[in-house]
Design an enzyme around this catalytic site. Structure first.
Site, PDB file in Angstrom:
ATOM      1  N   GLY A   1       0.830  -1.205   0.000  1.00  0.00           N
ATOM      2  CA  GLY A   1       0.000   0.000   0.000  1.00  0.00           C
ATOM      3  C   GLY A   1       0.866   1.257   0.000  1.00  0.00           C
TER       4      GLY A   1
ATOM      5  N   PRO B   1      13.015  -8.880  15.103  1.00  0.00           N
ATOM      6  CA  PRO B   1      14.135  -8.274  14.365  1.00  0.00           C
ATOM      7  C   PRO B   1      14.198  -8.712  12.900  1.00  0.00           C
ATOM      8  CG  PRO B   1      14.886  -9.156  16.476  1.00  0.00           C
ATOM      9  CD  PRO B   1      13.456  -9.599  16.314  1.00  0.00           C
TER      10      PRO B   1
ATOM     11  N   GLY C   1       8.226   1.045  10.036  1.00  0.00           N
ATOM     12  CA  GLY C   1       7.848   0.935   8.618  1.00  0.00           C
ATOM     13  C   GLY C   1       8.348   2.035   7.710  1.00  0.00           C
ATOM     14  N   GLU C   2       8.330   3.277   8.185  1.00  0.00           N
ATOM     15  CA  GLU C   2       8.695   4.396   7.316  1.00  0.00           C
ATOM     16  C   GLU C   2      10.097   4.934   7.577  1.00  0.00           C
ATOM     17  OE1 GLU C   2       4.872   5.929   8.691  1.00  0.00           O
ATOM     18  OE2 GLU C   2       4.765   6.994   6.788  1.00  0.00           O
TER      19      GLU C   2
ATOM     20  N   GLY D   1       2.103  -6.614   4.422  1.00  0.00           N
ATOM     21  CA  GLY D   1       3.467  -7.074   4.191  1.00  0.00           C
ATOM     22  C   GLY D   1       4.402  -6.734   5.335  1.00  0.00           C
TER      23      GLY D   1
HETATM   24  N1  MCN Z   1       8.287  -3.934  13.909  1.00  0.00           N
HETATM   25  C1  MCN Z   1       9.134  -4.482  14.871  1.00  0.00           C
HETATM   26  N2  MCN Z   1       9.443  -3.773  15.987  1.00  0.00           N
HETATM   27  C2  MCN Z   1       8.928  -2.540  16.207  1.00  0.00           C
HETATM   28  C3  MCN Z   1       8.044  -1.973  15.261  1.00  0.00           C
HETATM   29  C4  MCN Z   1       7.731  -2.705  14.121  1.00  0.00           C
HETATM   30  O1  MCN Z   1       9.610  -5.598  14.688  1.00  0.00           O
HETATM   31  N3  MCN Z   1       9.255  -1.857  17.296  1.00  0.00           N
HETATM   32  C5  MCN Z   1       8.044  -4.643  12.641  1.00  0.00           C
HETATM   33  C6  MCN Z   1       6.835  -5.565  12.666  1.00  0.00           C
HETATM   34  O2  MCN Z   1       7.045  -6.647  11.798  1.00  0.00           O
HETATM   35  C7  MCN Z   1       5.728  -4.677  12.115  1.00  0.00           C
HETATM   36  C8  MCN Z   1       6.470  -3.835  11.094  1.00  0.00           C
HETATM   37  O3  MCN Z   1       7.798  -3.695  11.622  1.00  0.00           O
HETATM   38  O4  MCN Z   1       4.705  -5.434  11.511  1.00  0.00           O
HETATM   39  C9  MCN Z   1       5.887  -2.443  10.830  1.00  0.00           C
HETATM   40  O5  MCN Z   1       5.489  -1.849  12.026  1.00  0.00           O
HETATM   41  P1  MCN Z   1       5.178  -0.273  12.155  1.00  0.00           P
HETATM   42  O6  MCN Z   1       6.429   0.494  12.066  1.00  0.00           O
HETATM   43  O7  MCN Z   1       4.322  -0.113  13.361  1.00  0.00           O
HETATM   44  O8  MCN Z   1       4.326   0.086  10.853  1.00  0.00           O
HETATM   45  P2  MCN Z   1       2.825  -0.334  10.520  1.00  0.00           P
HETATM   46  O9  MCN Z   1       2.572  -1.712  10.925  1.00  0.00           O
HETATM   47  O10 MCN Z   1       1.906   0.749  10.964  1.00  0.00           O
HETATM   48  O11 MCN Z   1       2.869  -0.369   8.925  1.00  0.00           O
HETATM   49  C10 MCN Z   1       2.691   0.781   8.153  1.00  0.00           C
HETATM   50  C11 MCN Z   1       3.994   1.267   7.570  1.00  0.00           C
HETATM   51  C12 MCN Z   1       3.720   2.360   6.618  1.00  0.00           C
HETATM   52  S1  MCN Z   1       2.954   3.726   7.265  1.00  0.00           S
HETATM   53  C13 MCN Z   1       4.013   2.225   5.282  1.00  0.00           C
HETATM   54  S2  MCN Z   1       3.723   3.560   4.257  1.00  0.00           S
HETATM   55  C14 MCN Z   1       4.562   1.016   4.781  1.00  0.00           C
HETATM   56  C15 MCN Z   1       5.262   0.223   5.798  1.00  0.00           C
HETATM   57  O12 MCN Z   1       4.663   0.165   6.972  1.00  0.00           O
HETATM   58  N4  MCN Z   1       4.014   0.356   3.743  1.00  0.00           N
HETATM   59  C16 MCN Z   1       4.407  -0.927   3.480  1.00  0.00           C
HETATM   60  N5  MCN Z   1       5.856  -0.909   5.391  1.00  0.00           N
HETATM   61  C17 MCN Z   1       5.369  -1.578   4.316  1.00  0.00           C
HETATM   62  N6  MCN Z   1       5.780  -2.834   4.041  1.00  0.00           N
HETATM   63  C18 MCN Z   1       5.222  -3.502   3.010  1.00  0.00           C
HETATM   64  N7  MCN Z   1       5.646  -4.754   2.750  1.00  0.00           N
HETATM   65  N8  MCN Z   1       4.263  -2.951   2.222  1.00  0.00           N
HETATM   66  C19 MCN Z   1       3.848  -1.693   2.426  1.00  0.00           C
HETATM   67  O13 MCN Z   1       2.902  -1.169   1.673  1.00  0.00           O
HETATM   68 MO1  MOS Z   2       2.245   5.143   5.481  1.00  0.00          MO
HETATM   69  S1  MOS Z   2       2.570   6.582   4.041  1.00  0.00           S
HETATM   70  O1  MOS Z   2       1.777   6.356   6.707  1.00  0.00           O
HETATM   71  O2  MOS Z   2       0.731   4.478   5.007  1.00  0.00           O
END
Ligand code: MCN
Ligand code: MOS
Length: 763
Positions: free
Chosen positions: A245, A657, A729-730, A473
C-alpha cells in the site's frame, strides 16, 4: 524446535516470543497461492466495471456519447454523472463534518487528467474493456497549470500551521561568518504497490460488503456508510491480504464509490480493478516539492541559524500539505530557526501519503544542506552532525524519550569503515569509477493511538486473535501471534491471527508506522486478561485439578499449566478447560481510557483525530537512523550505482528483528529508487503523467540493489508503546536520498539538488 515460555515472557526464550526472529506466519499462504486477495473472490453473478477517465487536465465535459458502448455485447450499464444517484459527501479522515452537499465520483468539471468521467459495467471484464473504448467524451478544454514550474502557478497559499519559528533566524543568519543557501527539489513520486487498487462491492438490501485492499477498514467503512447514508454497522470491509500500500490504500476513493453505486443499481456484485496507469491518478503520489535551506554557522561548523522555505504541489480543489520543515526543525541544535511553507495548486490529482510523507523530502533538504556546510567549513560530514547534535527536541523543547542517534552514527561508521574515507571529492576511485561515501540521518515520529483486540483460548488449547487491523506485508500477523504466544505461554504455532475484517475488534489506520505499537499493546492487554481468567479458573474452580493446592498463582508455559514450585499436577490448557466445563475463554483488550464514551471510541477507530501527539507530556518521541552509503559513478557515462549500504537504526525494542530488518531494507531500497530512478514526468501539453506504468516509472530491481546491512541500536522506549517499540515501517526511507546525493558529491564534486540523480545531471 522446543520453545519454553515463561508466564510473564522472556524475549531471550526463543524465536516465538516477542523479540524473536519468527518467520512470517502468513508466508506459506502467500507463497502457495492460498491467500486470497480482495478481487479474487468468486461471487455468483459478478459483473465487471471499467473506468473511463479524462484525457484533459482542465476544462469541462461537453458531452458523453455512450450509445455505442451501451449497444456493445455484454454491456449492462454505462454510468455517467447524469444517470447515477447522488451520494452524500463524507467526512474527511480527521472527522471534519462534511458540507451538506452531494458527492458524485464521476466528474463534469475537470481539474486533472485521469479523473473518472464514466464507467462501463458488463458481464465479463473483456466486454467492459472493449465497450469502455467506445465511450466518446468531448471536452471544452482550458489551459492547465501543469506543475510547480508553470508560470501560472504563482507562489501559492501560505500554510500557517506549518510555520515554526524561534529566536531570530534572519538576523542570526546575516551575522553568521559561514553561510550556505541552496534549493532542493523532489519530483512527483508514486507508491506503485504490486497489487493495483480495486474492489468487489456487493449489496444485500441495505448491507454493503466491500472486498478491497485497505490500510484502514474502519475508516473506509465509515466513508462508504456516509456516502450511501446507511449505518456504519451496515458496511463490512474485508481485506485479509494486501499486495502493498505504502500509504495509497488508507482511504475509500472515487473508484470504490463507482463500484458500489454500480452494484446497487444493478443489484449484482461488481468488481472494479484499476489498470496500472489508472493507479497513478486514482490516488495521488508524493507531492512534488521545492525547498530552500539556508544555514548560518560559525567557522567550527556550529549552526547559528536555519531558515527554511518550502513549497509543495496540491490539486485545484483538494488540499495536501507535505510537511517540509518536519526533519529540519528537530535534527540539529540551533538557537535561531524559521520554517514556512506554501502549497501551490496545480492541475493534478490531490497528492497523497507515501512512505514518510514530510520527513522524507524534508530530510533531502536539511541532510543535503548540512553536507554542503561540512565541505564549506572543511569538517567531516559525520563530525559536523555530532557537533550540532540536538540533546533535546529543539522545537518542542522537551527531552527525547530515547534517541540512539549518536549510537547509530558510531555503529554505522564503524561497520562501514568511515574513518578510511579520504575527505576530498574525486579522491577515491577504482579504474574509471569514481567512488563516493556519503552519510545522512533520518527520523520519523512515534505516532501513538488506541486499539482493541479479541483473544480467545479455545477448547483444544489453541488461541485465536482477532482484529480489524491489517497486514500489507509489514508482519502484523506474525508479531501479534508472538505477542499472544508470549503473554499466554503457548507456542506461536497454536495461535491463529485473524485480521482484515471490519467485523473484528476495531483498529485505527495503518499509517504513520503506528500499527505494531498499537496492536501489540492491545493484544498484550487482551491476552493478559484471558490468562488471568484461565489462571483464576484453575485456582478457584472446584472442578480444577489445582483447586486443592490453594495456590495464588500458576505458571502457564508451552501450553501447559503447573504450580510455581512444581508441586501438584501438570495439565494442558485443553485439559484444564475440559475439567472446569468451559469451551473457551474470551477477552477483549482495549487500550482506550476506561471512561471513553461510545462516540469517542467510534471516532478513535474511524478518524485520526484521537491520535496522541508524539510530543505529549514530558517527552518527544521519534525513531532515528543513520545511513552510510557508497556509490560508484562511471566517469564517462555518469551512471550511478549504489555499491554498499550500512544503516544503523533506532526503533526502540524490536518485536521481531527479522521482520524489522526486512522493513528497514525495504525502506532503504525505496530510498535508492527515489534517489536514482523515480520521477513522474508531466507532459506539458496535456498536464498528464506520461510514464504511468511500471516499465517507464522506474523502481529498483534486484540488480540495482547491493547487500544492505542494517544494525539495530534501539533500546526499549517505555514512553512510546506498551512493549517498548518505536516505529519501523517508514523510518528507513528517510535520509537515503540525501546520503546518496552526498556520496555522489564526494565521488564527483557535483552537488545534485534535484531528484532523481540521473546521468544527464552528472555529465
Ligand atoms: N516492527 C518491529 N518492531 C517494532 C516496530 C515494528 O519488529 N518496534 C516490525 C513488525 O514486523 C511490524 C512492522 O515492523 O509489523 C511495521 O510496524 P510499524 O512500524 O508499526 O508500521 P505499521 O505496521 O503501521 O505499517 C505501516 C507502515 C507504513 S505507514 C508504510 S507507508 C509502509 C510500511 O509500513 N508500507 C508498506 N511498510 C510496508 N511494508 C510492506 N511490505 N508494504 C507496504 O505497503
Ligand atoms: Mo504510510 S505513508 O503512513 O501508510
Amino acid at each position: 524446535m522446543t520453545v519454553h515460555m515463561k508466564r510473564h515472557g522472556d524475549a531471550s526464550d526463543g524465536t516465538e516470543a516477542v523479540g524473536g526472529r519468527l518467520s512470517r506466519v502468513d508466508g506459506p499462504a502467500k507463497i502457495t497461492g492460498a491467500a486470497k486477495y480482495a478481487v479474487e473472490q468468486r461471487l455468483d453473478g459478478l459483473a465487471y466495471a471499467v473506468l473511463v477517465e479524462s484525457t484533459i487536465a482542465a476544462g469541462k465535459v461537453r458531452s458523453i456519447d455512450t450509445d455505442a458502448a451501451q449497444a456493445a455485447p455484454g454491456v449492462l450499464k454505462v454510468l455517467t454523472r447524469d444517470n447515477i444517484p447522488p451520494l452524500k459527501t463524507a467526512s474527511d479522515w480527521l472527522g471534519t463534518p462534511p458540507p451538506d452537499a452531494p458527492y458524485c465520483p464521476l466528474a463534469h468539471d475537470i481539474t486533472f487528467s485521469g479523473q473518472h468521467v464514466a464507467a462501463v459495467v458488463a458481464e465479463t471484464f473483456e466486454q467492459a474493456v472493449a465497450a469502455a473504448a467506445l465511450v466518446k467524451v468531448s471536452y471544452d478544454e482550458t489551459p492547465a497549470i501543469v506543475d510547480l514550474s508553470d508560470a501560472k502557478a504563482g507562489d501559492g497559499i501560505p500554510i500557517d500551521a506549518m510555520t515554526k519559528e524561534w529566536g531570530d533566524a534572519a538576523t542570526a543568519f546575516a551575522a553568521a561568518p559561514v553561510r550556505i543557501c541552496a534549493a532542493y527539489n523532489t519530483p512527483r513520486e508514486y507508491q506503485a504497490p504490486m497489487e493495483p487498487h480495486g474492489l468487489i462491492a456487493r449489496w444485500e438490501g441495505d448491507q454493503l460488503t466491500v472486498w478491497e485492499p485497505s490500510q484502514w477498514l474502519d475508516g473506509m467503512a465509515r466513508t462508504y456508510a456516509e456516502w450511501f447514508g446507511v449505518p456504519f454497522e451496515n458496511v463490512r470491509l474485508v481485506s485479509p491480504y494486501i499486495g502493498g500500500g505504502f500509504g495509497s490504500k488508507a482511504l475509500a476513493l472515487g473508484h470504490g464509490a463507482v463500484a458500489a453505486i454500480a452494484a446497487r443499481m444493478l443489484e449484482r456484485p461488481v468488481r472494479l480493478v484499476m489498470t496500472r496507469p489508472q493507479t497513478f491518478t486514482g490516488y495521488g503520489g508524493r507531492a512534488a516539492t521545492r525547498q530552500t535551506v539556508t544555514i548560518g554557522a560559525d567557522a567550527d561548523g556550529i549552526i547559528q541559524s536555519i531558515v527554511h522555505r518550502g513549497v509543495n504541489e496540491t490539486s485545484i480543489d483538494g488540499m495536501w500539505v507535505e510537511p517540509l520543515g518536519s526533519t529540519t526543525s528537530i535534527m540539529y541544535q540551533t538557537p535561531n530557526f524559521s520554517s514556512r511553507q506554501n502549497v501551490v495548486r496545480v492541475n493534478s490529482v490531490v497528492p497523497g501519503a507515501m512512505r514518510a510523507p514530510g520527513e522524507n523530502p524534508s530530510a533531502f533538504g536539511i541532510e543535503s544542506a548540512i553536507d554542503e556546510l561540512a565541505y564549506e567549513v572543511g569538517i567531516d560530514p559525520l563530525e559536523i552532525r555530532l557537533r550540532n547534535y540536538a540533546e533535546q527536541d529543539p522545537h518542542a523543547k522537551k527531552a527525547w524519550s530515547t534517541r540512539q542517534l549518536r549510537e547509530a552514527y558510531a555503529a554505522g561508521a564503524e561497520r562501514f569503515g568511515w574513518s578510511k574515507r579520504s575527505p576530498e571529492p574525486r579522491s577515491m576511485r577504482d579504474g574509471n569509477q569514481l567512488i563516493g561515501w556519503g552519510v545522512a540521518a533520518g527520523t520519523y515520529p512515534v505516532r501513538r493511538a488506541y486499539g482493541e483486540a479479541m483473544v480467545r483460548i479455545l477448547a483444544d488449547g489453541s488461541v485465536e486473535v482477532e482484529s480489524s487491523s491489517i497486514d500489507m506485508g509489514q508482519g502484523t500477523y506474525t508479531i501479534l501471534a508472538q505477542t499472544a504466544a508470549e503473554t499466554l505461554g503457548v507456542p506461536a504455532d497454536n495461535v491463529v491471527v485473524k485480521l482484515g475484517d471490519s467485523r473484528f475488534a476495531r483498529a485505527g489506520v495503518t499509517g504513520g508506522s503506528r500499527l505494531a505499537g498499537v496492536m501489540t499493546g492491545a493484544v498484550h492487554k487482551a491476552a493478559s486478561a484471558a490468562l488471568d481468567e484461565l489462571v483464576g479458573l484453575a485456582i478457584s474452580d472446584q472442578r480444577s485439578p489445582f483447586h486443592a493446592l490453594q495456590a495464588n498463582t500458576l505458571v502457564v508455559a508451552n501450553g501447559r499449566i503447573t504450580s510455581p514450585r512444581g508441586e501438584g499436577p501438570e495439565v494442558s490448557i485443553a485439559e484444564l478447560l475440559a475439567s472446569v466445563g468451559r469451551d473457551r475463554i474470551e477477552a477483549k483488550g482495549d487500550t482506550m481510557p476506561a471512561n471513553s464514551t461510545a462516540e469517542e471510541r467510534y471516532k478513535n477507530y474511524t478518524t485520526i483525530a484521537m491520535a496522541l501527539p508524539h510530543t505529549e507530556g514530558d517527552y518527544s518521541r521519534y525513531s532515528w537512523c543513520a545511513h552510510f552509503i557508497e556509490v560508484r559513478v562511471d566517469e564517462d557515462f555518469g551512471t550511478v550505482r549504489v555499491s554498499r549500504v550500512v544503516s544503523a537504526l533506532d526503533s526502540g525494542r524490536l518485536y521481531n528483528p527479522k521482520l524489522a530488518e526486512s522493513q528497514w531494507k525495504g525502506g532503504i531500497i525505496m530510498g535508492i529508487g527515489q534517489a536514482l530512478l523515480e520521477e513522474g514526468i508531466v507532459d506539458r501539453r496535456h498536464g498528464r503523467i506520461v510514464n504511468n506504468n511500471l516499465a517507464d516509472y522506474l523502481v529498483p530491481t534486484n540488480a540495482d540493489i547491493p547487500d544492505i546491512e542494517v544494525i539495530s541500536v534501539g533500546i526499549p522506549d517505555p514512553h512510546s508503546s506498551a512493549l517498548g517499540g518505536k516505529g519501523v515501517g517508514e523510518l528507513a526511507i528517510v535520509g537515503v536520498a540525501p546520503a546518496i546525493a552526498n556520496a555522489v558529491f564526494h565521488a564527483t564534486g557535483k552537488r545534485i539538488r534535484d531528484l532523481p540523480i540521473t546521468l544527464e545531471k552528472l555529465i
